[in-house]
Scaffold this motif. Structure first.
Motif, PDB file in Angstrom:
ATOM      1  N   HIS A 315       0.742  -1.299  -0.078  1.00 50.50           N
ATOM      2  CA  HIS A 315       0.278  -0.072  -0.008  1.00 50.50           C
ATOM      3  C   HIS A 315       0.809   1.239   0.030  1.00 50.50           C
ATOM      4  CE1 HIS A 315      -3.378   2.890   1.131  1.00 50.50           C
ATOM      5  NE2 HIS A 315      -2.441   3.261   2.000  1.00 50.50           N
ATOM      6  N   SER A 316       2.037   1.249   0.914  1.00 55.59           N
ATOM      7  CA  SER A 316       2.746   2.399   1.012  1.00 55.59           C
ATOM      8  C   SER A 316       3.518   2.824  -0.244  1.00 55.59           C
ATOM      9  CB  SER A 316       3.859   2.452   1.984  1.00 55.59           C
ATOM     10  OG  SER A 316       3.092   2.126   3.350  1.00 55.59           O
ATOM     11  N   LEU A 317       3.948   1.462  -0.875  1.00 59.45           N
ATOM     12  CA  LEU A 317       4.475   1.604  -2.322  1.00 59.45           C
ATOM     13  C   LEU A 317       3.547   2.531  -3.377  1.00 59.45           C
ATOM     14  CD1 LEU A 317       6.772  -1.394  -2.607  1.00 59.45           C
ATOM     15  CD2 LEU A 317       7.583   0.611  -2.950  1.00 59.45           C
ATOM     16  N   ASP A 318       2.302   1.635  -3.268  1.00 58.11           N
ATOM     17  CA  ASP A 318       1.331   2.098  -4.382  1.00 58.11           C
ATOM     18  C   ASP A 318       0.912   3.672  -4.201  1.00 58.11           C
ATOM     19  OD1 ASP A 318      -0.612   1.862  -6.129  1.00 58.11           O
ATOM     20  OD2 ASP A 318      -2.316   1.347  -4.929  1.00 58.11           O
ATOM     21  N   THR A 319       0.872   4.183  -3.144  1.00 59.89           N
ATOM     22  CA  THR A 319       0.535   5.570  -2.628  1.00 59.89           C
ATOM     23  C   THR A 319       1.617   6.476  -2.731  1.00 59.89           C
ATOM     24  OG1 THR A 319       0.811   5.129  -0.246  1.00 59.89           O
ATOM     25  CG2 THR A 319      -1.406   4.795  -1.199  1.00 59.89           C
ATOM     26  N   GLY A 320       2.943   5.867  -2.767  1.00 63.47           N
ATOM     27  CA  GLY A 320       3.800   6.797  -2.759  1.00 63.47           C
ATOM     28  C   GLY A 320       4.670   7.080  -1.634  1.00 63.47           C
ATOM     29  N   LEU A 321       4.118   6.728  -0.414  1.00 57.05           N
ATOM     30  CA  LEU A 321       4.864   6.970   0.965  1.00 57.05           C
ATOM     31  C   LEU A 321       6.147   6.567   0.880  1.00 57.05           C
ATOM     32  CD1 LEU A 321       3.676   8.264   3.651  1.00 57.05           C
ATOM     33  CD2 LEU A 321       2.893   5.819   4.367  1.00 57.05           C
ATOM     34  N   ILE A 322       6.360   5.404   0.356  1.00 54.80           N
ATOM     35  CA  ILE A 322       7.639   4.841   0.218  1.00 54.80           C
ATOM     36  C   ILE A 322       7.796   4.811  -1.154  1.00 54.80           C
ATOM     37  CG2 ILE A 322       7.742   3.812   2.462  1.00 54.80           C
ATOM     38  CD1 ILE A 322       7.493   1.008   1.110  1.00 54.80           C
ATOM     39  N   THR A 323       9.181   4.446  -1.663  1.00 53.31           N
ATOM     40  CA  THR A 323       9.392   4.433  -3.192  1.00 53.31           C
ATOM     41  C   THR A 323      10.480   3.218  -3.275  1.00 53.31           C
ATOM     42  OG1 THR A 323      11.404   5.795  -3.110  1.00 53.31           O
ATOM     43  CG2 THR A 323       9.451   7.233  -3.271  1.00 53.31           C
ATOM     44  N   ALA A 324      10.183   2.832  -4.613  1.00 53.21           N
ATOM     45  CA  ALA A 324      10.886   1.832  -5.121  1.00 53.21           C
ATOM     46  C   ALA A 324      12.464   1.961  -5.158  1.00 53.21           C
ATOM     47  CB  ALA A 324      10.733   1.464  -6.652  1.00 53.21           C
ATOM     48  N   GLY A 325      13.008   3.188  -4.992  1.00 51.12           N
ATOM     49  CA  GLY A 325      14.301   3.538  -4.911  1.00 51.12           C
ATOM     50  C   GLY A 325      14.976   3.488  -3.418  1.00 51.12           C
ATOM     51  N   GLU A 326      14.013   3.207  -2.554  1.00 55.15           N
ATOM     52  CA  GLU A 326      14.493   3.240  -1.280  1.00 55.15           C
ATOM     53  C   GLU A 326      14.778   2.014  -0.831  1.00 55.15           C
ATOM     54  OE1 GLU A 326      12.079   7.035   0.698  1.00 55.15           O
ATOM     55  OE2 GLU A 326      10.868   5.373   0.403  1.00 55.15           O
ATOM     56  N   THR A 327      15.444   1.599   0.161  1.00 57.06           N
ATOM     57  CA  THR A 327      15.710   0.166   0.830  1.00 57.06           C
ATOM     58  C   THR A 327      14.664  -0.054   1.851  1.00 57.06           C
ATOM     59  OG1 THR A 327      17.885   0.304   0.231  1.00 57.06           O
ATOM     60  CG2 THR A 327      17.046  -1.330   1.921  1.00 57.06           C
ATOM     61  N   THR A 328      13.653  -0.879   1.861  1.00 56.67           N
ATOM     62  CA  THR A 328      12.569  -1.007   2.652  1.00 56.67           C
ATOM     63  C   THR A 328      12.508  -2.665   2.888  1.00 56.67           C
ATOM     64  OG1 THR A 328      11.049   0.443   1.624  1.00 56.67           O
ATOM     65  CG2 THR A 328       9.991  -1.389   2.945  1.00 56.67           C
ATOM     66  N   VAL A 329      12.756  -2.771   4.480  1.00 58.59           N
ATOM     67  CA  VAL A 329      12.755  -4.147   4.908  1.00 58.59           C
ATOM     68  C   VAL A 329      11.418  -4.368   5.422  1.00 58.59           C
ATOM     69  CG1 VAL A 329      13.710  -5.524   6.682  1.00 58.59           C
ATOM     70  CG2 VAL A 329      15.200  -4.164   5.438  1.00 58.59           C
ATOM     71  N   VAL A 330      10.719  -5.386   5.290  1.00 60.55           N
ATOM     72  CA  VAL A 330       9.407  -6.136   5.664  1.00 60.55           C
ATOM     73  C   VAL A 330       9.772  -7.254   6.644  1.00 60.55           C
ATOM     74  CG1 VAL A 330       7.179  -6.846   5.357  1.00 60.55           C
ATOM     75  CG2 VAL A 330       8.382  -5.098   3.651  1.00 60.55           C
ATOM     76  N   VAL A 331       9.538  -7.146   7.880  1.00 58.08           N
ATOM     77  CA  VAL A 331       9.381  -8.264   8.643  1.00 58.08           C
ATOM     78  C   VAL A 331       8.409  -9.250   8.801  1.00 58.08           C
ATOM     79  CG1 VAL A 331       9.878  -9.098  11.126  1.00 58.08           C
ATOM     80  CG2 VAL A 331      10.922  -6.840  10.373  1.00 58.08           C
ATOM     81  N   LEU A 332       8.679 -10.541   8.247  1.00 60.02           N
ATOM     82  CA  LEU A 332       7.775 -11.670   7.914  1.00 60.02           C
ATOM     83  C   LEU A 332       7.764 -12.355   9.425  1.00 60.02           C
ATOM     84  CD1 LEU A 332       8.310 -12.901   4.545  1.00 60.02           C
ATOM     85  CD2 LEU A 332       6.577 -11.093   5.527  1.00 60.02           C
TER      86      LEU A 332
END
Length: 350
Positions: A315-332
């Motif tokens: 959702h955050s990628l889709d809305t631009g809250l975070i961008t593909a050029g950033e390093t984003t870590v999701v904890v599973l």
């Protein structure tokens, strides 16, 4: 136990240790022995999405199958140093099975109080480790209140209250830092029930910043199921804490690990997210399932609570809250095997 420590530099890592105890220099000196089952050192993988790549921390590689082992290793090590051999823990599943595993490793007895309807697989895991498991006829919040009442007669080792648990969870920050070549990610996205992941990551990255090991802390984004989202509600109101009142406004959710109507550290969690520049997002049941299905197509068998954070990242990628050029870590957070009944419902569904 100190809440703020100076943090460490790369040269202070014990590279001979293949567990999170490689960062023992970042912990308080409180342990007569380390109760460890090899927790930590979980893979950091790259997952493609329509919006760009995300990094995922696959926490089911921990010994009992969830991230809770990180905190429980340090918590049980602390109890061992205090001479405690019998304790009570309340949990909706993962915390209880982790407490049971580390109690067995330490030669302690754990009494696990779980809310009615907790995953049978998680209860069975605790029982097989040798713990006493008792179902309480109430919600997750009511179960915690019952555990607090019983604290008058037994040591209450709540992972949601005890500071030693957060000292273990914070080591995930150090591990992500090392995984990424000793830099911090731009964003970390986690599911939140009581919020121990938010607090642990905030604590760890804060220490790394004080040590001069990173230049800034990442933004921390937390996700809750829309069916039970008291932290999101408070965040959107700009409130310092969760509004007390009727808990029956919340509904059951497939992400049972995040179903906590009255998180005990709500003010700290909200403050940590705001201080990082992050945010909170409520995720619908359908979006949790969609995220879970996407992860399954990548060969990642996480529990629905883990997919909750991934859905928020999408959702955050889709809305631009975070961008593909950033390093984003999701904890599973844990293994899909922990939620066998919920996962089985996906078979045959479109």
């Amino acid at each position: 136990m100190p809440s703020e420590l100076p943090g460490i530099r790369p040269e202070q890592i014990d590279r001979s240790e293949r567990s999170q105890w490689r960062y023992r220099a970042a912990l308080p000196e409180l342990f007569s022995r380390e109760i460890s089952l090899g927790e930590g050192s979980t893979p950091l993988l790259t997952v493609g999405t329509t919006f760009g790549e995300l990094r995922v921390k696959t926490e089911w590689f921990n010994p009992s199958g969830s991230f809770k082992d990180r905190g429980m290793s340090v918590l049980i090590s602390t109890l061992a140093a205090l001479g405690i051999d019998d304790f009570l823990e309340d949990s909706s599943g993962n915390g209880g099975s982790s407490a049971a595993a580390y109690a067995a490793a330490a030669g302690m007895h754990a009494h696990i109080l779980v809310p009615r309807g907790t995953s049978a697989a998680k209860q069975q895991q605790s029982l097989l480790y040798g713990a006493t498991v008792e179902e309480f006829d109430g919600t997750r919040t009511e179960t915690a209140a019952e555990a607090e009442r019983r604290a008058l007669s037994v040591f209450y080792a709540s992972h949601n209250w005890h500071p030693a648990f957060l000292q273990g969870v914070k080591l995930m920050s150090y591990e992500i830092w090392e995984d990424l070549g000793f830099v911090a990610p731009d964003n970390v996205v986690v599911p939140a029930g009581a919020g121990s992941l938010v607090l642990g990551l905030s604590l760890g990255f804060g220490e790394l910043l004080r040590a001069g090991s990173i230049e800034r802390i990442p933004r921390i984004f937390a996700a809750q199921p829309a069916n039970c989202a008291p932290l999101v509600e408070a965040f959107e109101r700009g409130a310092a804490g969760v509004e007390s009142g009727r808990l029956d406004r919340w509904s059951p959710t497939i992400a049972e690990g995040a179903s906590i109507g009255a998180p005990v550290r709500d003010r700290e969690v909200l403050a940590a997210i705001r201080a990082s520049g992050g945010g909170l997002h409520a995720v619908s049941e359908s979006d949790i399932v969609a995220a879970l299905r996407h992860l399954l197509t990548q060969g990642l068998f996480t529990e629905p609570t883990g997919a909750l954070g991934f859905a928020a990242a999408l959702h955050s990628l889709d809305t631009g809250l975070i961008t593909a050029g950033e390093t984003t870590v999701v904890v599973l957070t844990g293994s899909g095997l922990k939620a066998a009944q919920a996962m089985s419902q996906l078979i045959g569904q479109q």
